[in-house]
Design a protein around this motif. Structure first.
Motif, PDB file in Angstrom:
ATOM      1  N   GLY A 116       2.862   0.056 -11.106  1.00 38.71           N
ATOM      2  CA  GLY A 116       3.332   0.217  -9.738  1.00 38.71           C
ATOM      3  C   GLY A 116       2.319   0.847  -8.803  1.00 38.71           C
ATOM      4  N   GLU A 117       1.230   1.379  -9.347  1.00 35.58           N
ATOM      5  CA  GLU A 117       0.179   1.973  -8.531  1.00 35.58           C
ATOM      6  C   GLU A 117      -0.926   0.968  -8.203  1.00 35.58           C
ATOM      7  OE1 GLU A 117      -1.303   5.715 -10.074  1.00 35.58           O
ATOM      8  OE2 GLU A 117       0.629   6.108 -11.010  1.00 35.58           O
ATOM      9  N   SER A 118      -0.822  -0.254  -8.697  1.00 35.25           N
ATOM     10  CA  SER A 118      -1.880  -1.243  -8.572  1.00 35.25           C
ATOM     11  C   SER A 118      -1.631  -2.209  -7.408  1.00 35.25           C
ATOM     12  CB  SER A 118      -2.018  -2.042  -9.866  1.00 35.25           C
ATOM     13  OG  SER A 118      -2.932  -3.107  -9.690  1.00 35.25           O
ATOM     14  N   ILE A 119      -2.334  -1.992  -6.310  1.00 36.32           N
ATOM     15  CA  ILE A 119      -2.222  -2.893  -5.165  1.00 36.32           C
ATOM     16  C   ILE A 119      -2.641  -4.307  -5.579  1.00 36.32           C
ATOM     17  CG2 ILE A 119      -3.140  -3.454  -2.878  1.00 36.32           C
ATOM     18  CD1 ILE A 119      -3.445  -0.422  -2.415  1.00 36.32           C
ATOM     19  N   ILE A 120      -3.746  -4.401  -6.289  1.00 40.19           N
ATOM     20  CA  ILE A 120      -4.245  -5.712  -6.711  1.00 40.19           C
ATOM     21  C   ILE A 120      -3.247  -6.394  -7.644  1.00 40.19           C
ATOM     22  CG2 ILE A 120      -6.057  -6.893  -8.013  1.00 40.19           C
ATOM     23  CD1 ILE A 120      -8.009  -4.787  -6.854  1.00 40.19           C
ATOM     24  N   GLY A 121      -2.669  -5.631  -8.554  1.00 39.34           N
ATOM     25  CA  GLY A 121      -1.684  -6.203  -9.477  1.00 39.34           C
ATOM     26  C   GLY A 121      -0.468  -6.748  -8.746  1.00 39.34           C
ATOM     27  N   ILE A 122       0.048  -5.973  -7.800  1.00 32.69           N
ATOM     28  CA  ILE A 122       1.221  -6.411  -7.043  1.00 32.69           C
ATOM     29  C   ILE A 122       0.881  -7.629  -6.190  1.00 32.69           C
ATOM     30  CG2 ILE A 122       2.897  -5.774  -5.267  1.00 32.69           C
ATOM     31  CD1 ILE A 122       2.725  -2.870  -6.398  1.00 32.69           C
ATOM     32  N   ASN A 173       0.830  -1.203   0.000  1.00 27.87           N
ATOM     33  CA  ASN A 173       0.000   0.000   0.000  1.00 27.87           C
ATOM     34  C   ASN A 173       0.869   1.259   0.000  1.00 27.87           C
ATOM     35  OD1 ASN A 173      -2.449   1.483   0.150  1.00 27.87           O
ATOM     36  ND2 ASN A 173      -2.179   1.672   2.364  1.00 27.87           N
ATOM     37  N   LYS A 174       1.888   1.295   0.848  1.00 26.22           N
ATOM     38  CA  LYS A 174       2.783   2.462   0.921  1.00 26.22           C
ATOM     39  C   LYS A 174       3.541   2.645  -0.392  1.00 26.22           C
ATOM     40  CE  LYS A 174       3.406   2.174   5.904  1.00 26.22           C
ATOM     41  NZ  LYS A 174       4.352   1.829   6.987  1.00 26.22           N
ATOM     42  N   PHE A 175       3.977   1.536  -0.995  1.00 22.28           N
ATOM     43  CA  PHE A 175       4.678   1.611  -2.274  1.00 22.28           C
ATOM     44  C   PHE A 175       3.773   2.205  -3.346  1.00 22.28           C
ATOM     45  CE2 PHE A 175       5.746   0.004  -6.442  1.00 22.28           C
ATOM     46  CZ  PHE A 175       7.113   0.205  -6.511  1.00 22.28           C
ATOM     47  N   CYS A 176       2.533   1.723  -3.412  1.00 22.94           N
ATOM     48  CA  CYS A 176       1.584   2.197  -4.425  1.00 22.94           C
ATOM     49  C   CYS A 176       1.282   3.686  -4.244  1.00 22.94           C
ATOM     50  CB  CYS A 176       0.305   1.377  -4.384  1.00 22.94           C
ATOM     51  SG  CYS A 176       0.538  -0.319  -4.942  1.00 22.94           S
ATOM     52  N   LYS A 177       1.164   4.131  -3.010  1.00 24.54           N
ATOM     53  CA  LYS A 177       0.928   5.553  -2.750  1.00 24.54           C
ATOM     54  C   LYS A 177       2.114   6.383  -3.220  1.00 24.54           C
ATOM     55  CE  LYS A 177      -2.361   5.225   1.018  1.00 24.54           C
ATOM     56  NZ  LYS A 177      -2.650   5.480   2.421  1.00 24.54           N
ATOM     57  N   ALA A 178       3.323   5.900  -2.955  1.00 32.40           N
ATOM     58  CA  ALA A 178       4.523   6.612  -3.404  1.00 32.40           C
ATOM     59  C   ALA A 178       4.587   6.630  -4.933  1.00 32.40           C
ATOM     60  CB  ALA A 178       5.769   5.952  -2.825  1.00 32.40           C
ATOM     61  N   ALA A 179       4.258   5.513  -5.567  1.00 37.11           N
ATOM     62  CA  ALA A 179       4.273   5.431  -7.032  1.00 37.11           C
ATOM     63  C   ALA A 179       3.256   6.381  -7.650  1.00 37.11           C
ATOM     64  CB  ALA A 179       4.012   4.003  -7.488  1.00 37.11           C
ATOM     65  N   SER A 180       2.119   6.568  -6.983  1.00 39.45           N
ATOM     66  CA  SER A 180       1.086   7.453  -7.529  1.00 39.45           C
ATOM     67  C   SER A 180       1.505   8.922  -7.468  1.00 39.45           C
ATOM     68  CB  SER A 180      -0.246   7.244  -6.808  1.00 39.45           C
ATOM     69  OG  SER A 180      -0.181   7.718  -5.490  1.00 39.45           O
ATOM     70  N   LYS A 181       2.428   9.265  -6.585  1.00 35.44           N
ATOM     71  CA  LYS A 181       2.921  10.643  -6.476  1.00 35.44           C
ATOM     72  C   LYS A 181       3.995  10.949  -7.522  1.00 35.44           C
ATOM     73  CE  LYS A 181       2.364  10.686  -1.468  1.00 35.44           C
ATOM     74  NZ  LYS A 181       3.128  10.745  -0.210  1.00 35.44           N
ATOM     75  N   TYR A 182       4.634   9.908  -8.049  1.00 33.50           N
ATOM     76  CA  TYR A 182       5.710  10.069  -9.015  1.00 33.50           C
ATOM     77  C   TYR A 182       5.133  10.502 -10.362  1.00 33.50           C
ATOM     78  CZ  TYR A 182       9.426   8.686 -12.240  1.00 33.50           C
ATOM     79  OH  TYR A 182      10.365   8.670 -13.244  1.00 33.50           O
ATOM     80  N   ASP A 183       5.767  11.484 -10.985  1.00 30.34           N
ATOM     81  CA  ASP A 183       5.284  12.028 -12.256  1.00 30.34           C
ATOM     82  C   ASP A 183       5.430  11.045 -13.423  1.00 30.34           C
ATOM     83  OD1 ASP A 183       4.613  14.416 -11.030  1.00 30.34           O
ATOM     84  OD2 ASP A 183       6.529  15.357 -11.519  1.00 30.34           O
TER      85      ASP A 183
END
Length: 78
Positions: free
Chosen positions: A36-42, A12-22
């Motif tokens: 990298g923003e997909s919790i379900i995918g990961i 969850n934390k990784f996906c949140k960080a990935a969503s902030k990346y441009d």
């Protein structure tokens, strides 16, 4: 960069960080690659596996900031 998730909280934390990346972040195990923003995918790839993170434009300031943020999350990197 390679990462190893031990629990859903880290994902969850990784996906949140990935969503902030441009740029674009993808993560995979060699045979499957997901956003990298997909919790379900990961989670579909699985926990406790070494996964490869690919970051578009690794030289940008936001990519460097993203990698730094991942380091602070306690996610094992190799």
């Amino acid at each position: 960069m390679k990462v190893l998730f031990k629990n859903i909280s880290q994902v969850n934390k990784f996906c949140k960080a990935a969503s902030k990346y441009d740029g674009n972040v993808t993560i995979g195990d060699g045979s499957v690659e997901v956003d990298g923003e997909s919790i379900i995918g990961i989670m579909a790839i699985g926990l406790h596996k070494v996964l490869e993170v690919k970051i578009s434009d690794k030289t940008s300031a936001s990519a460097i900031q993203f990698e730094s943020e991942i380091a602070k999350l306690g996610i094992e990197r190799s």
